[in-house]
Design a protein around this motif. Structure first.
Motif, PDB file in Angstrom:
ATOM      1  N   PRO A  37       1.058  -1.601  -0.380  1.00 21.96           N
ATOM      2  CA  PRO A  37       0.020   0.059   0.682  1.00 21.96           C
ATOM      3  C   PRO A  37       0.454   1.064  -0.262  1.00 21.96           C
ATOM      4  CG  PRO A  37      -1.024  -1.782   1.699  1.00 21.96           C
ATOM      5  CD  PRO A  37       1.058  -2.068   1.836  1.00 21.96           C
ATOM      6  N   TYR A  38       0.505   2.374  -1.195  1.00 20.93           N
ATOM      7  CA  TYR A  38       1.469   3.895  -0.589  1.00 20.93           C
ATOM      8  C   TYR A  38       0.297   4.814  -0.403  1.00 20.93           C
ATOM      9  CZ  TYR A  38      -1.164   4.564  -5.574  1.00 20.93           C
ATOM     10  OH  TYR A  38      -2.284   4.804  -6.094  1.00 20.93           O
ATOM     11  N   ALA A  39      -0.589   4.106  -0.095  1.00 22.89           N
ATOM     12  CA  ALA A  39      -2.251   5.334   0.540  1.00 22.89           C
ATOM     13  C   ALA A  39      -3.184   4.019   0.871  1.00 22.89           C
ATOM     14  CB  ALA A  39      -1.664   6.400  -0.374  1.00 22.89           C
ATOM     15  N   ASP A  40      -4.601   4.688   1.357  1.00 25.30           N
ATOM     16  CA  ASP A  40      -5.671   4.153   1.468  1.00 25.30           C
ATOM     17  C   ASP A  40      -6.201   4.272   0.495  1.00 25.30           C
ATOM     18  OD1 ASP A  40      -4.740   3.860   4.417  1.00 25.30           O
ATOM     19  OD2 ASP A  40      -5.304   5.750   4.675  1.00 25.30           O
ATOM     20  N   GLY A  41      -7.062   2.856  -0.169  1.00 23.45           N
ATOM     21  CA  GLY A  41      -7.631   2.558  -0.926  1.00 23.45           C
ATOM     22  C   GLY A  41      -7.353   1.532  -1.548  1.00 23.45           C
ATOM     23  N   GLN A  42      -8.464   0.535  -2.103  1.00 18.27           N
ATOM     24  CA  GLN A  42      -8.075  -0.271  -3.170  1.00 18.27           C
ATOM     25  C   GLN A  42      -7.158  -0.641  -4.055  1.00 18.27           C
ATOM     26  OE1 GLN A  42     -11.672  -2.490  -3.890  1.00 18.27           O
ATOM     27  NE2 GLN A  42     -10.386  -4.084  -4.671  1.00 18.27           N
ATOM     28  N   ARG A  43      -6.904   0.918  -4.635  1.00 21.74           N
ATOM     29  CA  ARG A  43      -6.145   1.097  -6.408  1.00 21.74           C
ATOM     30  C   ARG A  43      -4.911   1.101  -5.933  1.00 21.74           C
ATOM     31  NH1 ARG A  43      -6.539  -1.418 -11.099  1.00 21.74           N
ATOM     32  NH2 ARG A  43      -5.804   0.267 -11.773  1.00 21.74           N
ATOM     33  N   LYS A  44      -4.611   1.691  -4.552  1.00 25.08           N
ATOM     34  CA  LYS A  44      -3.541   2.387  -4.357  1.00 25.08           C
ATOM     35  C   LYS A  44      -2.410   1.166  -3.585  1.00 25.08           C
ATOM     36  CE  LYS A  44      -5.929   7.147  -3.513  1.00 25.08           C
ATOM     37  NZ  LYS A  44      -6.181   8.073  -2.946  1.00 25.08           N
ATOM     38  N   LYS A  45      -2.144   0.451  -4.439  1.00 25.93           N
ATOM     39  CA  LYS A  45      -1.183  -0.283  -4.082  1.00 25.93           C
ATOM     40  C   LYS A  45       0.031  -0.187  -5.236  1.00 25.93           C
ATOM     41  CE  LYS A  45      -3.613  -3.140  -1.338  1.00 25.93           C
ATOM     42  NZ  LYS A  45      -4.503  -4.445  -1.413  1.00 25.93           N
TER      43      LYS A  45
END
Length: 318
Positions: free
Chosen positions: A36-44
């Motif tokens: 993860p680079y931030a919160d959110g399903q697409r933020k990996k």
């Protein structure tokens, strides 16, 4: 069928699947997935790095395309491994897509990924002081925009400099918006001209490599030629590479080991990044050789030629 039989049962088959088979990719690379680079399903993001490293390596963030409405990082493992095998710690991040988001949200996601790289890539052997960006198609647009419009990086506290950018088959001058896919994504922008890289060029832009197939019917090479002209007018270092007779997907696919014999796109990117300090020690880089691989994948290559031909003859300026 050839492709599916070579993939694990759980794998999702896409147009890029043949190039992500182990036999079709570069060896000597380690992968760390779904960070993860931030919160959110697409933020990996996924990280690819050389198995054997004698010290900190240059870093490249590769941004994939898909008309800002498709694409997943797993599809581009062949590209991540190609760049890692060439000596880079390579980061491929997912970002949000239409219809969940519109301009400029996907650019903000990429800037967030940059901030993560700045803060964390040293733990994976990367040197954030030697940071480069590359992208294909819509990903090339994202890469160039992040280089030309510093506000996205500033908003997320990205202070590491971008040493150079490589844009492959990118759209940089597509206003007015003629197609529904583009209107859906950019049509609500309060300043539509400000969404166009060609309108944002200043003398502060980083060095840029622009590469395209000469017969690309989806994003015509005039996008690269026009942007290159504007960059030169501002005194920015720009290098152009055009691959005769190739379309839209072939240049990014040629990053991978299976299709690298088709054109020297990987060599051109590595050489360009080396010009701007990727490898201060002058470590020898792989040399492009136009020899097709003699493996069991030869039949797949022939099949993929048949598949790519109609795809590259379809949509325009997406």
């Amino acid at each position: 069928m050839i492709v599916a039989s070579a993939l694990p049962a759980f794998a999702q088959v896409t147009i890029f699947s043949p190039f992500n088979i182990a036999e079709a990719m570069d060896p000597g690379v380690k992968k760390a997935a779904d960070i993860p680079y931030a919160d959110g399903q697409r933020k990996k993001l996924d990280i690819y790095r050389p198995k054997h490293m004698s010290g900190p390596a240059p870093v490249v963030m590769f941004i994939y395309g898909g008309s800002w409405r498709a694409g997943d990082k797993f599809e581009y493992e062949f590209a991540g491994r190609a760049l890692a095998a060439s000596g880079f710690v390579t980061v491929i991040a997912d970002y949000r897509l239409w219809p969940d988001v519109k301009y400029p949200d996907f650019l903000e996601d990429c800037a967030q990924a940059m901030r993560w790289i700045q803060d964390n890539i040293a733990s994976y052997g990367g040197d954030p002081k030697r940071f480069f960006v590359a992208g294909h198609s819509a990903g090339a647009y994202n890469a160039i925009m992040l280089g030309l419009d510093s506000s996205f990086r500033r908003d997320y506290g990205v202070t590491m400099p971008i040493r150079a950018i490589a844009g492959i088959s990118g759209p940089y001058n597509f206003y007015p918006f003629e197609y529904d896919q583009v209107r859906d994504t950019f049509g609500a922008a309060p300043n539509p001209e400000g969404t166009q890289p060609i309108n944002l060029v200043t003398a502060d832009a980083p060095p840029i490599l622009l590469a395209s197939g000469t017969t690309d019917p989806i994003v015509r090479m005039q996008n690269s030629q026009d942007l290159a002209r504007k960059l030169r007018e501002k005194g920015v270092w720009v290098t152009e590479k055009y691959y005769d007779g190739f379309g839209h997907l072939e240049p990014v696919i040629a990053l991978g080991a299976m299709m690298r014999f088709r054109m020297p796109v990987l060599h051109d990117i590595v050489e360009f990044f080396q010009t701007f300090g990727a490898f201060p020690s002058g470590t020898p880089r792989p040399v492009f050789t136009p020899d097709p691989p003699e493996t069991e994948m030869t039949a797949v290559i022939r099949k993929m030629d048949e598949v790519l031909a109609p795809i590259d003859g379809g949509r325009r300026n997406e």
